[in-house]
Write a protein that holds these residues in place. Structure first.
Motif, PDB file in Angstrom:
ATOM      1  N   ALA A 186       1.252  -0.972  -0.054  1.00  0.00           N
ATOM      2  CA  ALA A 186      -0.123  -0.045   0.069  1.00  0.00           C
ATOM      3  C   ALA A 186       1.023   1.190  -0.157  1.00  0.00           C
ATOM      4  O   ALA A 186       1.829   0.997   0.816  1.00  0.00           O
ATOM      5  CB  ALA A 186      -0.662  -0.174   1.429  1.00  0.00           C
ATOM      6  N   GLU A 187       0.393   2.133  -0.632  1.00  0.00           N
ATOM      7  CA  GLU A 187       1.803   3.495  -1.161  1.00  0.00           C
ATOM      8  C   GLU A 187       0.255   4.525  -0.785  1.00  0.00           C
ATOM      9  O   GLU A 187      -1.310   4.701  -1.512  1.00  0.00           O
ATOM     10  CB  GLU A 187       2.370   3.063  -1.920  1.00  0.00           C
ATOM     11  N   LYS A 188       1.075   5.269  -0.494  1.00  0.00           N
ATOM     12  CA  LYS A 188       0.695   6.652  -0.881  1.00  0.00           C
ATOM     13  C   LYS A 188       1.135   7.945  -1.052  1.00  0.00           C
ATOM     14  O   LYS A 188       2.322   7.952  -0.466  1.00  0.00           O
ATOM     15  CB  LYS A 188      -0.450   7.192   0.901  1.00  0.00           C
ATOM     16  N   GLY A 189       0.516   9.394  -1.655  1.00  0.00           N
ATOM     17  CA  GLY A 189       1.590   9.745  -2.034  1.00  0.00           C
ATOM     18  C   GLY A 189       1.215  11.420  -2.698  1.00  0.00           C
ATOM     19  O   GLY A 189      -0.068  11.428  -3.126  1.00  0.00           O
ATOM     20  N   ILE A 190       2.166  12.034  -3.455  1.00  0.00           N
ATOM     21  CA  ILE A 190       1.777  12.965  -4.421  1.00  0.00           C
ATOM     22  C   ILE A 190       2.098  12.602  -5.929  1.00  0.00           C
ATOM     23  O   ILE A 190       2.799  12.186  -5.692  1.00  0.00           O
ATOM     24  CB  ILE A 190       1.734  14.905  -4.172  1.00  0.00           C
ATOM     25  N   TRP A 191       1.811  13.309  -6.574  1.00  0.00           N
ATOM     26  CA  TRP A 191       1.583  13.062  -7.930  1.00  0.00           C
ATOM     27  C   TRP A 191       2.082  14.284  -8.931  1.00  0.00           C
ATOM     28  O   TRP A 191       0.755  15.405  -8.486  1.00  0.00           O
ATOM     29  CB  TRP A 191       1.302  11.769  -9.023  1.00  0.00           C
ATOM     30  N   SER A 192       2.023  14.567  -9.951  1.00  0.00           N
ATOM     31  CA  SER A 192       1.755  15.817 -10.849  1.00  0.00           C
ATOM     32  C   SER A 192       2.754  15.398 -12.265  1.00  0.00           C
ATOM     33  O   SER A 192       3.359  13.902 -12.423  1.00  0.00           O
ATOM     34  CB  SER A 192       2.593  16.695 -10.992  1.00  0.00           C
ATOM     35  N   ILE A 193       2.158  15.922 -13.822  1.00  0.00           N
ATOM     36  CA  ILE A 193       2.426  15.221 -14.550  1.00  0.00           C
ATOM     37  C   ILE A 193       3.114  16.891 -15.576  1.00  0.00           C
ATOM     38  O   ILE A 193       2.214  17.674 -15.585  1.00  0.00           O
ATOM     39  CB  ILE A 193       1.635  15.157 -15.504  1.00  0.00           C
ATOM     40  N   ILE A 194       4.874  16.916 -15.243  1.00  0.00           N
ATOM     41  CA  ILE A 194       4.842  18.315 -16.346  1.00  0.00           C
ATOM     42  C   ILE A 194       5.799  17.279 -17.707  1.00  0.00           C
ATOM     43  O   ILE A 194       7.403  16.610 -17.363  1.00  0.00           O
ATOM     44  CB  ILE A 194       6.056  18.684 -15.931  1.00  0.00           C
ATOM     45  N   ASP A 195       5.679  18.486 -18.536  1.00  0.00           N
ATOM     46  CA  ASP A 195       6.412  18.164 -19.775  1.00  0.00           C
ATOM     47  C   ASP A 195       6.439  16.219 -20.088  1.00  0.00           C
ATOM     48  O   ASP A 195       7.962  15.506 -20.507  1.00  0.00           O
ATOM     49  CB  ASP A 195       8.050  18.289 -19.681  1.00  0.00           C
ATOM     50  N   LYS A 196       5.035  15.879 -20.029  1.00  0.00           N
ATOM     51  CA  LYS A 196       5.353  13.986 -20.054  1.00  0.00           C
ATOM     52  C   LYS A 196       6.326  13.380 -19.338  1.00  0.00           C
ATOM     53  O   LYS A 196       6.643  12.306 -19.772  1.00  0.00           O
ATOM     54  CB  LYS A 196       5.944  14.157 -21.563  1.00  0.00           C
TER      55      LYS A 196
END
Length: 181
Positions: free
Chosen positions: A86-96
């Motif tokens: 099990a994992e938790k976190g934050i994410w984003s997508i920048i420039d592919k």
């Protein structure tokens, strides 16, 4: 005057709603639930099967839950290890690039079992072996894996659409996820 005030108020409301949406088009595509499955075998014939579900939320947090099944063959005895992840976190997508920062990881040993023609019939010996193996796996596998999983990682996005997300890590390992929701 009321009409002008209403129009101005509506414009501010629209502007506020637009400015609240901090997701770029790729991030909007990523929001949802995804399924990942992979099986592999090493040069010694040991097998690993991974299945995970990922949920990417529009507040740029994510969670994942899954299982890993490891099968080790040796000297007529097969060891089967099942782990939950099990994992938790934050994410984003920048420039592919899909960027994740894993903030919490939980890995548990669900089961350890042995089978094979060279396995003893003595249940006490098998129980001691299972207990010993669980302890060894915890220190040799679970703790290092937790440490390795924490922190920031980036994956190059090859394909991202409504049904499929394919990424490649820095070592060239390709991961393919299918949307489930």
């Amino acid at each position: 005057m009321k009409k002008i005030f209403s129009v101005i108020l509506m414009m501010f409301a629209i502007l506020a709603m637009v400015s609240c949406d901090s997701l770029n088009p790729s991030e909007r595509l990523m929001v949802g639930k995804w399924y990942y499955s992979e099986s592999s075998m090493d040069h010694d014939g040991n097998k690993a099967t991974v299945e995970s579900n990922y949920e990417y939320h529009d507040d740029k947090t994510y969670i994942s839950n899954g299982t890993v099944r490891l099968v080790y063959d040796g000297d007529g005895v097969q060891e089967v290890v099942v782990l939950s992840l099990a994992e938790k976190g934050i994410w984003s997508i920048i420039d592919k690039m899909q960027n994740t920062n894993t903030t919490d990881v939980d890995i548990k040993i669900v089961d350890v079992s042995f089978q094979g023609e060279n396995l003893t019939d003595d249940r006490t010996v098998i129980q001691e072996l299972v207990a010993s193996e669980k302890k060894r796996l915890y220190y040799d596998m679970v703790i290092p894996w937790k440490k390795e999983s924490m922190g920031e990682t980036s994956y190059r996005i090859i394909t991202l659409n409504e049904t499929t997300c394919v990424t490649v890590d820095k070592d060239g390992h390709k991961t393919e996820r299918r949307r489930i929701k």
